[in-house]
Each structure stands twice: as C-alpha cells, then as structure tokens.
Design a protein around this motif. Sequence first.
Motif, mmCIF file in Angstrom:
data_model
loop_
_atom_site.group_PDB
_atom_site.id
_atom_site.type_symbol
_atom_site.label_atom_id
_atom_site.label_comp_id
_atom_site.label_asym_id
_atom_site.label_seq_id
_atom_site.Cartn_x
_atom_site.Cartn_y
_atom_site.Cartn_z
ATOM 1 N N GLY A 121 20.926 70.889 68.647
ATOM 2 C CA GLY A 121 21.387 72.278 68.524
ATOM 3 C C GLY A 121 20.416 73.116 67.705
ATOM 4 O O GLY A 121 20.150 74.276 68.033
ATOM 5 N N ASP A 122 19.873 72.516 66.665
ATOM 6 C CA ASP A 122 18.867 73.188 65.823
ATOM 7 C C ASP A 122 17.629 73.514 66.673
ATOM 8 O O ASP A 122 17.150 74.661 66.704
ATOM 9 N N ALA A 123 17.135 72.508 67.402
ATOM 10 C CA ALA A 123 15.920 72.688 68.219
ATOM 11 C C ALA A 123 16.137 73.708 69.338
ATOM 12 O O ALA A 123 15.253 74.513 69.648
ATOM 13 N N ALA A 129 20.776 81.394 65.229
ATOM 14 C CA ALA A 129 21.096 80.502 66.355
ATOM 15 C C ALA A 129 20.754 79.037 66.090
ATOM 16 O O ALA A 129 21.387 78.148 66.664
ATOM 17 N N ASP A 130 19.752 78.774 65.248
ATOM 18 C CA ASP A 130 19.455 77.351 64.970
ATOM 19 C C ASP A 130 20.608 76.738 64.171
ATOM 20 O O ASP A 130 20.988 75.587 64.402
ATOM 21 N N THR A 131 21.192 77.523 63.271
ATOM 22 C CA THR A 131 22.292 76.986 62.455
ATOM 23 C C THR A 131 23.609 76.960 63.220
ATOM 24 O O THR A 131 24.339 75.967 63.145
ATOM 25 N N THR A 132 23.918 78.008 63.971
ATOM 26 C CA THR A 132 25.144 77.928 64.788
ATOM 27 C C THR A 132 24.989 76.789 65.790
ATOM 28 O O THR A 132 25.936 76.047 66.050
ATOM 29 N N VAL A 173 9.214 74.462 57.025
ATOM 30 C CA VAL A 173 8.943 75.531 57.981
ATOM 31 C C VAL A 173 9.873 76.726 57.739
ATOM 32 O O VAL A 173 9.486 77.875 57.963
ATOM 33 N N ASP A 174 11.085 76.462 57.237
ATOM 34 C CA ASP A 174 12.016 77.547 56.949
ATOM 35 C C ASP A 174 12.967 77.102 55.845
ATOM 36 O O ASP A 174 13.261 75.912 55.719
ATOM 37 N N ILE A 175 13.435 78.071 55.049
ATOM 38 C CA ILE A 175 14.428 77.762 54.007
ATOM 39 C C ILE A 175 15.176 79.041 53.657
ATOM 40 O O ILE A 175 14.567 80.117 53.576
ATOM 41 N N VAL A 226 12.433 70.858 64.736
ATOM 42 C CA VAL A 226 13.691 71.203 64.064
ATOM 43 C C VAL A 226 13.397 71.957 62.768
ATOM 44 O O VAL A 226 12.246 72.024 62.332
ATOM 45 N N THR A 227 14.450 72.497 62.163
ATOM 46 C CA THR A 227 14.258 73.331 60.973
ATOM 47 C C THR A 227 15.098 72.808 59.799
ATOM 48 O O THR A 227 15.527 71.661 59.797
ATOM 49 N N ASP A 228 15.328 73.702 58.844
ATOM 50 C CA ASP A 228 16.013 73.318 57.605
ATOM 51 C C ASP A 228 17.388 72.672 57.813
ATOM 52 O O ASP A 228 17.780 71.816 57.018
ATOM 53 N N ASP A 229 18.079 73.052 58.864
ATOM 54 C CA ASP A 229 19.422 72.490 59.090
ATOM 55 C C ASP A 229 19.343 70.966 59.220
ATOM 56 O O ASP A 229 20.074 70.218 58.562
ATOM 57 N N THR A 230 18.429 70.519 60.065
ATOM 58 C CA THR A 230 18.251 69.076 60.264
ATOM 59 C C THR A 230 17.570 68.455 59.040
ATOM 60 O O THR A 230 17.958 67.374 58.579
HETATM 61 MG MG MG Z 1 17.345 76.592 60.352
#
Ligand code: MG
Length: 305
Positions: free
Chosen positions: A24-26, A248-251, A100-102, A62-66
Amino acid sequence: MAITVNMQDIHERAEAAFFGLAVGDALGATVEFMTPGEITARYGCHKDIIGGGWLHLEPGGVTDDTEMSLCIARAIDAAHGWSLERIAENFALWLKSKPVDIGDTCRRGIRNYMLKGALETPFNEWDAGNGACMRMLPVALHTVGNNDMLVRYALAQGHLTHNHPLSDEACIALGRLVHMAVFGMSKVSMRKEAEDLFARHENFRFEPYRGLATAYVVDTMQTVFHHFFKTRDFEECLIRTVNQGGDADTTGAIAGMLAGAYYGMESIPKRWLRKMDKNLLGEISVLAKRMIELTPLHNQVTGSP
Ligand code: MG
Ligand code: ADP
C-alpha cells in the motif's frame, strides 16, 4: 472476544498484513499529494506499482510508513519482546540514515530522544498527524490476544513522537481492528469496533465521507474506514484508497495492513508483490512471524516459556 485460536491462520494473516502495508505504501507513494482530479488526468485510475511520485521512487520503493514499522518490528525481535528504548534507538538510527521521507512531528520526537533521551513527548495540539498510527502494525501483531498490552504499547510507541488524544485513539482503534482481522472476525464486528471509536470521538465518523485524505489522522482514518468498509477485496480497497490522493502512501499503508489481515495473502495481487524488493519481503515475512511468536497468546497456545 469469543474466538477459537488457529495459530497457523494468525501467522498467515500477520504476514499478509505486513506485506499489505508495504504494498500500500509503494502503490500510494506515486500519487502522494495529488488530488483525485490530478490522478485521473494523469493515470486514469492509478492501479500499478510504478514508483515515481514526488519522491522519485523506484517501482516497489517504500517510505517512512514501512521503514518506521520495520524499526519497531526489528526492536521487538532483537529484544525478544517490548523495548521502548530499542524502538527509539532504531528510530534514531533511521533518522541518521537520511530517510527518503519523514513527517515533521516524527522528526521532532526522534530528535528529542537523540538530544535529551526523551521517551515521551508532551501534549501538543498539532500532534494529530498520522505518523504514530501508520507504524502501528508490529505493535498490533505483537499484542494479539491481549488488549491491555495493545493499549499500553500503542500509547508508549505513539508518544515517542505524537501526544494527542486523536492520535492515541486512532492507534488503539487500528490495533484492535488488526487484532480482529487476524482472528478472522467478520467485517460486521469490525465495523462495530469502528463505531465504538466514533462514539468516543465524533471526528472519526466517515459517513457521509468528506473525501479528505490529508495527513491529519482524522482524515486519514476516515479515508481508510470508508474504503475498507465499502469494498470487498484487497485490490479494490487499495486502489480506491490511493486514488483519493493526499497522503496516499500512508492511507495505502494503513488500508493495506487492515485489508491484508482481513483478506489474507492470496488476495494481494501478484503483479504488486512482483514489484517489491525480494529482500524486503523476506525480512517482513520473518518479522511478521516473530511478532506473533513473541505474543503472550503464542506462549499460551504452544506452551513455550
Ligand atoms: Mg510515507
Ligand atoms: P507526521 O505525523 O507524519 O510526523 P506531520 O507532523 O507533518 O506528520 O503532520 C501531518 C499533518 O497533520 C500536518 O499537515 C498537520 O497540519 C496535520 N495536523 C496535525 N495536528 C492537527 C490537528 N490537531 N488538526 C488538524 N490537522 C493537524
């Protein structure tokens, strides 16, 4: 909860939840910060893991969520149980690795730990971002079968960076919903659980859906609830969620953990899994299993110490 415990099924659903989070993150990262109209104009319907987005990710990136979820899961694994210090330490190492993001609130909380050793940030009215909620999955998995533990650990991990009643409530409610899904409970009962949350905090009520998918935890949870309860499979749930745009990456990550736990591994499209990094999925698979092995429930069922 009146349940029969099938550890094999719980293990499989835990793994699917963690895969769902990463997928979902990706998927969502491509359309983060876009409006639904912009997404339609550019992609028609966004339904493939193609990378890009404002972070210029590789497909499957992937980003901070994962990444923050991995920080928590690795800490629980390394400590053979709960260790808030290890979680904070992993967050600090992650921040130093230039992610990459925070989120701003996440960064402030982690810096507070690095500079002052603080394991709890004081109440702040602007701490109702979704940054504590998006990393709840390992906490939910590690506390399967024990609601008191869930509440304590959800609050402790959340307060490393976010201290706000709406963030707290969202973390706990999401954890409970993950518990119910991994036990194979029905969507009707999960919906009742969500309604208990609305009874405590009207803000989270998602009908009529306002269509906001920002990083404010209320908007995030409304978006996830709306699409999770309105759709009937993993793919449809995730596609509708991320096409809402915004954060959208977090939702996508939160919808992915819930839908993964609820629908199971078979429901996750193979074309999405093929795009993901094999090492990442390998580690997630091991960690998901470990989170469950380290629950008190696992010990009760298997008789291990
Ligand atoms: Mg994120
Ligand atoms: P993170 O929670 O991931 O660290 P941020 O600190 O950037 O991310 O917060 C995410 C968003 O949540 C921001 O856009 C912020 O304005 C919004 N937000 C935080 N608290 C509130 C609040 N009490 N009311 C409305 N929006 C809020």
